[in-house]
Write a protein that holds these residues in place. Structure first.
Motif, mmCIF file in Angstrom:
data_model
loop_
_atom_site.group_PDB
_atom_site.id
_atom_site.type_symbol
_atom_site.label_atom_id
_atom_site.label_comp_id
_atom_site.label_asym_id
_atom_site.label_seq_id
_atom_site.Cartn_x
_atom_site.Cartn_y
_atom_site.Cartn_z
ATOM 1 N N SER A 78 66.545 125.190 104.238
ATOM 2 C CA SER A 78 66.852 126.141 105.314
ATOM 3 C C SER A 78 66.681 127.575 104.818
ATOM 4 N N ALA A 79 66.356 128.460 105.746
ATOM 5 C CA ALA A 79 66.069 129.860 105.382
ATOM 6 C C ALA A 79 67.314 130.585 104.864
ATOM 7 N N GLU A 80 68.480 130.295 105.464
ATOM 8 C CA GLU A 80 69.694 131.068 105.131
ATOM 9 C C GLU A 80 70.003 131.050 103.635
ATOM 10 N N ILE A 82 68.086 130.443 101.167
ATOM 11 C CA ILE A 82 67.066 131.156 100.377
ATOM 12 C C ILE A 82 67.291 132.661 100.489
ATOM 13 N N LEU A 83 67.460 133.137 101.711
ATOM 14 C CA LEU A 83 67.560 134.597 101.918
ATOM 15 C C LEU A 83 68.789 135.187 101.238
ATOM 16 N N VAL A 97 57.382 123.382 102.785
ATOM 17 C CA VAL A 97 57.855 124.466 103.649
ATOM 18 C C VAL A 97 57.295 124.293 105.057
ATOM 19 N N GLU A 100 58.164 126.665 110.642
ATOM 20 C CA GLU A 100 59.284 127.486 111.126
ATOM 21 C C GLU A 100 59.913 128.295 109.976
ATOM 22 N N LEU A 101 60.044 127.633 108.823
ATOM 23 C CA LEU A 101 60.613 128.303 107.649
ATOM 24 C C LEU A 101 59.673 129.404 107.139
ATOM 25 N N GLN A 104 60.202 132.351 109.347
ATOM 26 C CA GLN A 104 61.495 133.013 109.079
ATOM 27 C C GLN A 104 61.427 133.851 107.803
ATOM 28 N N LEU A 105 60.821 133.281 106.760
ATOM 29 C CA LEU A 105 60.759 134.002 105.483
ATOM 30 C C LEU A 105 59.839 135.211 105.583
ATOM 31 N N LYS A 106 58.714 135.001 106.274
ATOM 32 C CA LYS A 106 57.770 136.126 106.413
ATOM 33 C C LYS A 106 58.409 137.254 107.207
ATOM 34 N N LEU A 112 55.514 134.553 100.086
ATOM 35 C CA LEU A 112 55.456 133.103 99.838
ATOM 36 C C LEU A 112 54.268 132.772 98.962
#
Ligand code: HEM
Length: 282
Positions: A78-80, A82-83, A97, A100-101, A104-106, A112
């Motif tokens: 999940s993105a949370e 990681i961020l 990955v 959707e992820l 979110q990361l971009k 990435l």
């Protein structure tokens, strides 16, 4: 003379290429999150373990990686998580990955760096070289590959059984989660490299184990992760799973286990993994 100057020129160019850490980032990122155990192991081997600020839960080699903050299983990130680690770069395999992820990361401004993995010796060398080149450590890749090639050569010398044993891999997290591995999975590829054949065919990726399919496959050997066997309560627990007792493996108690990451990673320790599996399935 002409030949000599050609050799000198070649070596000078080589020395320059290896001396300058040509990262794909300008400078080596200080905060890396790796969502794949193989990539984490390569990063550690090229000297960047201290730059890793978080990993997925399959990143367990070298063991010191176990103490890094975890962002989930590489099949479900999940993105949370990681961020929260404020990474400069998130790295892993393209298959780790989901789109959707990526989005979110971009949109959070995180870079990435994803790689494709082929489950073969050549694919492993290629992955090691690509990761090392991206992070500016080309020379270290060659040292790792030298050791890998020596291990692969040793594995190649192991005498294989006359008839290929049918090996069934079961991914277990307690009796509630039991899956078998189909075609094109790293587990199938390593079984083949170790001189065996996958006992189940006709599907890709993983699917739930059923007693009917188990009896039909009739494996000679049943292979699990060490952690998978533990999750079932050891050999006694596995023997009680419906259908096991009717297979050749069950009748002969031919149950084998290996460290999960070693078995499936197709990374720097591939030769050691093939060696261990080839000895165990004989
Ligand atoms: C239903 C799907 C899955 C679930 C619920 C799941 C769950 C888990 C859990 C809870 C762990 C941590 C276990 C521990 O630390 O003892 C783990 C580790 C791991 N998983 Fe999975 N997993 C799934 C699918 C897969 C698949 C398909 C693979 C590839 C073969 C895989 C490879 C690994 C590896 C290599 C580890 C590292 C630790 C070890 O050797 O057990 N997982 N998984």
């Amino acid at each position: 003379m002409k030949q000599l100057s050609k050799i000198i020129k070649k070596n000078v160019i080589r020395a320059i290429l290896f001396a300058i850490p040509l990262t794909g980032f300008g400078k080596t990122p200080a905060r890396i999150v790796s969502v794949n155990g193989t990539i984490s192991e390569i990063l550690a081997d090229i000297g960047l373990e201290n730059n890793i600020v978080g990993t997925d839960i399959t990143s367990n080699y070298p063991v010191s990686l176990k103490s890094k903050p975890k962002v989930g299983h590489n099949r479900n990130i999940s993105a949370e998580g990681i961020l929260a680690l404020k990474p400069e770069v998130v790295t892993g395999l393209t298959t780790d990955v989901k789109p959707e992820l990526v989005a979110q990361l971009k949109s959070a401004g995180v870079k990435l760096e994803l790689f494709n993995q082929e489950y073969s010796s050549a694919g492993t060398r290629k992955l090691i070289r690509e990761v090392a080149a991206k992070f500016g450590r080309q020379q270290q890749a060659e040292t790792i590959i030298k050791k890998l090639d020596a291990d692969l050569a040793a594995a190649g010398k192991i005498k294989k059984a006359a008839t290929k044993p049918k090996v069934l891999f079961i991914y277990a997290r307690g009796t509630g989660t039991m899956m078998v591995s189909g075609t094109n999975t790293p587990v199938e590829k390593i079984i083949q490299l170790a001189g065996g054949e996958n006992a189940v065919k006709g599907f890709t990726d993983y699917k739930p184990l059923t007693p009917e399919a188990l009896i039909l496959a009739n494996p000679d050997v049943i292979l699990l992760f060490d952690s998978g066997m533990q999750s079932l309560g050891g050999v006694q627990g596995l023997s009680q799973v419906k259908g096991i007792a009717q297979t050749n493996a069950g009748k002969n108690q031919k149950f084998i286990t290996m460290d999960g990451e070693l078995l499936t990673s197709f990374g720097p320790r591939l030769g050691l993994a093939i060696n261990e599996l080839a000895q165990k399935i004989k």
